[in-house]
Structure formats: structure tokens, C-alpha cells
Write a protein that holds these residues in place. Structure first.
Motif, short mmCIF file in Angstrom:
data_model
loop_
_atom_site.label_atom_id
_atom_site.label_comp_id
_atom_site.label_asym_id
_atom_site.label_seq_id
_atom_site.Cartn_x
_atom_site.Cartn_y
_atom_site.Cartn_z
N SER A 201 27.03 8.98 16.98
CA SER A 201 26.89 7.82 16.09
C SER A 201 26.32 6.63 16.85
O SER A 201 26.45 6.55 18.08
CB SER A 201 28.25 7.46 15.48
N SER A 202 25.71 5.72 16.11
CA SER A 202 25.11 4.51 16.68
C SER A 202 24.13 4.85 17.81
O SER A 202 24.09 4.18 18.84
CB SER A 202 26.20 3.56 17.19
N ILE A 203 23.35 5.90 17.60
CA ILE A 203 22.41 6.35 18.63
C ILE A 203 21.22 5.40 18.70
O ILE A 203 20.58 5.11 17.70
CB ILE A 203 21.97 7.79 18.36
N ARG A 204 20.95 4.91 19.90
CA ARG A 204 19.95 3.86 20.07
C ARG A 204 18.53 4.39 20.15
O ARG A 204 17.58 3.73 19.72
CB ARG A 204 20.28 3.04 21.33
N GLY A 227 19.91 39.36 10.88
CA GLY A 227 19.68 39.50 9.45
C GLY A 227 19.75 38.20 8.69
O GLY A 227 19.71 38.18 7.46
N PHE A 228 19.87 37.08 9.42
CA PHE A 228 19.86 35.77 8.77
C PHE A 228 18.45 35.19 8.87
O PHE A 228 18.20 34.22 9.59
CB PHE A 228 20.88 34.84 9.44
N GLY A 229 17.54 35.80 8.14
CA GLY A 229 16.14 35.42 8.25
C GLY A 229 15.84 34.07 7.66
O GLY A 229 14.99 33.34 8.16
N GLN A 230 16.53 33.72 6.59
CA GLN A 230 16.29 32.43 5.95
C GLN A 230 17.64 31.81 5.62
O GLN A 230 18.46 32.41 4.93
CB GLN A 230 15.47 32.58 4.67
N LEU A 231 17.86 30.59 6.13
CA LEU A 231 19.10 29.90 5.85
C LEU A 231 18.99 29.13 4.54
O LEU A 231 17.90 28.69 4.15
CB LEU A 231 19.44 28.92 6.97
N GLU A 232 20.11 28.99 3.87
CA GLU A 232 20.11 28.17 2.66
C GLU A 232 20.06 26.70 3.00
O GLU A 232 19.36 25.91 2.36
CB GLU A 232 21.37 28.48 1.84
N VAL A 233 20.82 26.28 4.05
CA VAL A 233 21.01 24.86 4.36
C VAL A 233 20.84 24.60 5.85
O VAL A 233 21.35 25.36 6.69
CB VAL A 233 22.41 24.39 3.93
N LEU A 234 20.14 23.53 6.19
CA LEU A 234 20.20 22.94 7.52
C LEU A 234 20.71 21.51 7.34
O LEU A 234 20.06 20.69 6.70
CB LEU A 234 18.84 22.93 8.19
N ASP A 235 21.88 21.24 7.89
CA ASP A 235 22.51 19.93 7.80
C ASP A 235 22.34 19.25 9.15
O ASP A 235 22.88 19.72 10.16
CB ASP A 235 23.99 20.08 7.45
N VAL A 236 21.56 18.16 9.18
CA VAL A 236 21.26 17.49 10.45
C VAL A 236 22.11 16.24 10.67
O VAL A 236 21.79 15.41 11.52
CB VAL A 236 19.76 17.15 10.56
N GLY A 237 23.19 16.11 9.91
CA GLY A 237 24.14 15.04 10.17
C GLY A 237 23.57 13.65 9.95
O GLY A 237 22.73 13.42 9.08
N GLY A 238 24.03 12.72 10.76
CA GLY A 238 23.59 11.32 10.67
C GLY A 238 23.64 10.71 12.05
O GLY A 238 23.24 11.32 13.03
N GLY A 239 24.19 9.49 12.13
CA GLY A 239 24.36 8.84 13.42
C GLY A 239 23.21 7.98 13.87
O GLY A 239 23.21 7.45 14.99
N TRP A 240 22.21 7.79 13.02
CA TRP A 240 21.05 6.97 13.40
C TRP A 240 21.49 5.52 13.60
O TRP A 240 22.34 5.00 12.88
CB TRP A 240 19.99 6.99 12.30
N GLY A 241 20.87 4.88 14.56
CA GLY A 241 21.11 3.44 14.72
C GLY A 241 20.62 2.68 13.50
O GLY A 241 19.81 3.17 12.72
N LEU A 242 21.11 1.47 13.35
CA LEU A 242 20.80 0.70 12.15
C LEU A 242 19.32 0.36 12.02
O LEU A 242 18.84 0.11 10.93
CB LEU A 242 21.63 -0.59 12.13
N ARG A 243 18.62 0.38 13.12
CA ARG A 243 17.18 0.07 13.08
C ARG A 243 16.37 1.24 13.65
O ARG A 243 15.35 1.06 14.30
CB ARG A 243 16.89 -1.23 13.83
#
Length: 413
Positions: A201-204, A227-243
Motif C-alpha cells: 500500500s501507498s507505493i511511491r 490444465g489451467f490454460g485460461q484463467l477466469e480472473v486475474l486480481d491485481v489488487g491495489g496499493g497505488w500511491g495517491l498520485r
């Protein structure tokens, strides 16, 4: 506590460029006079603006709000009305989603040490669970929908307490163990939806995300072999800095999504959606000089813990003017040397009752406030064309309401 209006001085020309809110100085003074201090003030329009920025950067992605940033029902209802889901990381947060009537596809259950209650209630809702360790596979009922959280083991540009994707962090499955967890989850009859990644979180430095997403893609050929050739979901989270460079982060996320052939991209902003919308208002109690000069405030670590916990530097704006200016440390009322909201702030010479606005306080502010020293937690108000009291100020009796009085008999468990 300074009572509403006590010693207040009118704003006389100092701009609020450092307070990231559309609210005017007069509105902030009005709020403090009406509701007292310490006080959390939120600007509803800024929440909407931040959400639009995320949607513009990640078109078509599903957004799940990391509600630990600010779980006030007024905030949750506003986001849900705009199609946002929720990430819950505690039994209490999950209970809030149930109280709101959320369906399972609106909720992600995350956390490194989930309780039996979370497994039970999340499964009843049909929520998506984030597997944080291999042992969780045996704790989930067959058919449960899951994502596997990956720890890429990378250093990131944030405070050590916020670096959840570092090798020493308690979160996620190390890269080399992910394939094994996928196999175990499939054998247990779980519905594997995809992968989850949240590096902190708060990654600069926005470049940290590209490096982490690149590490993640090394799993793609290994999962295809299973056998997992295609995933349904990729969740890349958050944590971006405010700017942060959101378009750049989004482009790197799309590359990772393509590597896995994931049909859906999920993101989990928390602080980004609410931090700039919030201001903590605090009044000056007095000044003091030792080896340093202090402005003593009626808010401190019990109202805003981030400066002490993360060495966070919140912008501070005085709502008064004076001919002389000096450099001060802003100190709270707790009997703790670390109870300092900000060091080395240049301010006009203050008088008791003068009002300060502490910016970027809409996230991890009120939710982290405590009753340490039997202090009453502050009120919260929302500006949405008018003032709405969304959490009343605690009374002293609220602080001890859950305690068992000796004369009423002991309670054993």
C-alpha cells in the motif's frame, strides 16, 4: 475536548492548496463549529472523482473496494450504488457486507488468518475466497470459489509495514509454491477462479507494479501444464500511491492478463478511493517549547495513527492567519512521545482554538482511531450538498459500554 466554536478564528486568506478537497475553508470552519473537534470531514464528490479515475484507467475491470481503508456505511453505500464490490479482511467487515445485503459475487474474503466464522459466512454468501496459504484448501467447503494469492518476494517503495509482497511478509503463497496450491485446490473440489496479487500500500514508484506483474507471468506456462490454460480472473489488487501513474499500471496489468488469458481483470483500490476525500479537523490547545517548539492539538495518535505507525506525512493547513510564522511539531494529547501528527511544520503563530486541517485523512484515519486512554472516538461527517452526520462522537459511557461491571457478576466462557 474543545467545545464547538470555542476560540475559533475566521479564515483570513491562507489558501488550502495542500488540502486535497473541494471543501472551502468556510465549510471546514462551519463543520468544526457545528460538530466539534476532533472531526473527520469527507467530501462525497472527491470519492466519486477518484472512482472515475480508476474506471478511466481500467476500463471494463471489476472494482472491489478494500473496505479496511474506510468502512463507514455512508462510504460503502455510495460505492455500492455505483457498482463497486467489496474486499473484506475480517469477520466484522464481512458482517458489514451481509448487513448491506451484498450478494456473493460482490464480495472477496481475504486475509492471512481467517476465522471459522469468515469461512462459514463467506461460503453461505457464495463469496470468492483468497487462498493465502496451502492449509486453507482443507478449511474451505467443496465448490467454494477461490483465488490463489501470490507473493512475488519483491522489495517495493513503501514503508516496511505496508510491503505485503516482500519475501519476509506474512501474505500470500511464494511463487514456487503456487502450482502445488492449484493442484491441491483442484483435488479438494474447489472452484479455482484465478490468481490474486497485492504487493503493498501507498507505493511511491509505479514501476514496482510492472516488475511484480512480470514476475507473476512466469507462472503462466506452469499452470498451462496443469490444465489451467485460461484463467477466469486475474486480481491485481491495489496499493497505488495517491498520485500514481494509473494508466501505466493498468497497461502492465493488461499484459499480465493477456499472459494468462484471463477473461476478467479485478482491481482492489482502498486508500486511493477515499484518502483525498477526508480531512481531520483539530483545534489548537496551546503551544509549548522545550528543545523543540510544539503546537498542542486536541487530536493525536488516537484519532490518526498513521504518522506514528507508518511515519506518514499528512499535509497540514492552518485555517488562520498571523503576521509571524514559526516551525512547530504538531503534538497530540496522549502521554506518548510518539504522539506527533507532523514534525517541522511552518505555521502562523497560533492562539488556542485555532483550527488545523490535516489532509489525506479519509483512509486509515477514523477506522484506526481508538479509545486508548478512554478517549472518545471522533465524529464523522459527509458533505454531499449539505452536512450529514455519519458517525456520532462517542460519549465516555460508549467507551466502557462493553465492560462487565463487577457488581453485575463475572462472565465466564
Amino acid at each position: 475536548m474543545i467545545t464547538p466554536g470555542h476560540g475559533s478564528r475566521r479564515h483570513t486568506g491562507i489558501g488550502l492548496a495542500r488540502v486535497d478537497t473541494m471543501l472551502s475553508p468556510d465549510q471546514l470552519l462551519q463543520a468544526a463549529d457545528r460538530f466539534g473537534t476532533p472531526l473527520y470531514v469527507y467530501d462525497a464528490s472527491e470519492i466519486d472523482t477518484a472512482l472515475k479515475r480508476v474506471r478511466d484507467a481500467f476500463p471494463g475491470a471489476r472494482i472491489f473496494y478494500a473496505m479496511k481503508a474506510n468502512s463507514n456505511f455512508a462510504v460503502l453505500r455510495r460505492l455500492r450504488a455505483q457498482g463497486v464490490g467489496f474486499e473484506a479482511v475480517s469477520p466484522g467487515e464481512l458482517a458489514r457486507t451481509r448487513f448491506l445485503g451484498c450478494a456473493g459475487d460482490e464480495v472477496i474474503v481475504n486475509g492471512p488468518a481467517k476465522s471459522a466464522q469468515e469461512y462459514q459466512h463467506g461460503a453461505e454468501m457464495g463469496a470468492t475466497f483468497v487462498i493465502d496459504r496451502e492449509e486453507e484448501v482443507s478449511l474451505l467447503p467443496p465448490g467454494a470459489r477461490v483465488l490463489v494469492r501470490v507473493n512475488p518476494g519483491l522489495p517495493v517503495s513503501t514503508h516496511d509495514h505496508l510491503a505485503t509482497g516482500a519475501a519476509h511478509a506474512k501474505f500470500g503463497v511464494p511463487l514456487q509454491g503456487v502450482v502445488q496450491v492449484f493442484s491441491a485446490a483442484r483435488e479438494a473440489g474447489l472452484q479455482i477462479r484465478g490468481l490474486h496479487l497485492h504487493i503493498g500500500s501507498s507505493i511511491r514508484d509505479s514501476a514496482d507494479f510492472g516488475v511484480a506483474f512480470g514476475q507473476l507471468t512466469t507462472l503462466a506456462p506452469q499452470l498451462r501444464e496443469l490444465g489451467f490454460g485460461q484463467l477466469e480472473v486475474l486480481d491485481v489488487g491495489g496499493g497505488w500511491g495517491l498520485r500514481a501513474d494509473l494508466p501505466g499500471i493498468a497497461a502492465a496489468a493488461r499484459e499480465a492478463q493477456s499472459a494468462f488469458g484471463a477473461r476478467e481483470l479485478w482491481v482492489e483500490p482502498g486508500r486511493y478511493l477515499v484518502a483525498l476525500a477526508g480531512v481531520l479537523l483539530t483545534r489548537v490547545v496551546g503551544t509549548k517549547r522545550t528543545a523543540r517548539s510544539f503546537v498542542l492539538c486536541d487530536a493525536g495518535m488516537t484519532e490518526l495513527l498513521r504518522p506514528m505507525l507508518y511515519d506518514a506525512k499528512h499535509p497540514v493547513t492552518p485555517l488562520w492567519d498571523a503576521p509571524e510564522r514559526h516551525v512547530y511539531d504538531l503534538a497530540g494529547p496522549a502521554c506518548e512521545s510518539g504522539d506527533v501528527l507532523r514534525r517541522d511544520v511552518e505555521l502562523p503563530t497560533p492562539s488556542p482554538g485555532a483550527l488545523l486541517a490535516v489532509g489525506e485523512a479519509g483512509a486509515y484515519g477514523a477506522v484506526m482511531s481508538s479509545s486508548y486512554l478512554s478517549r472518545s472516538r471522533p465524529a464523522e461527517v459527509l458533505w454531499d450538498g449539505g452536512w450529514q452526520l455519519i458517525r456520532r462522537r462517542e460519549r465516555p459511557e460508549d467507551v466502557w459500554a462493553a465492560e462487565v461491571e463487577p457488581e453485575s457478576g463475572a462472565v465466564s466462557y
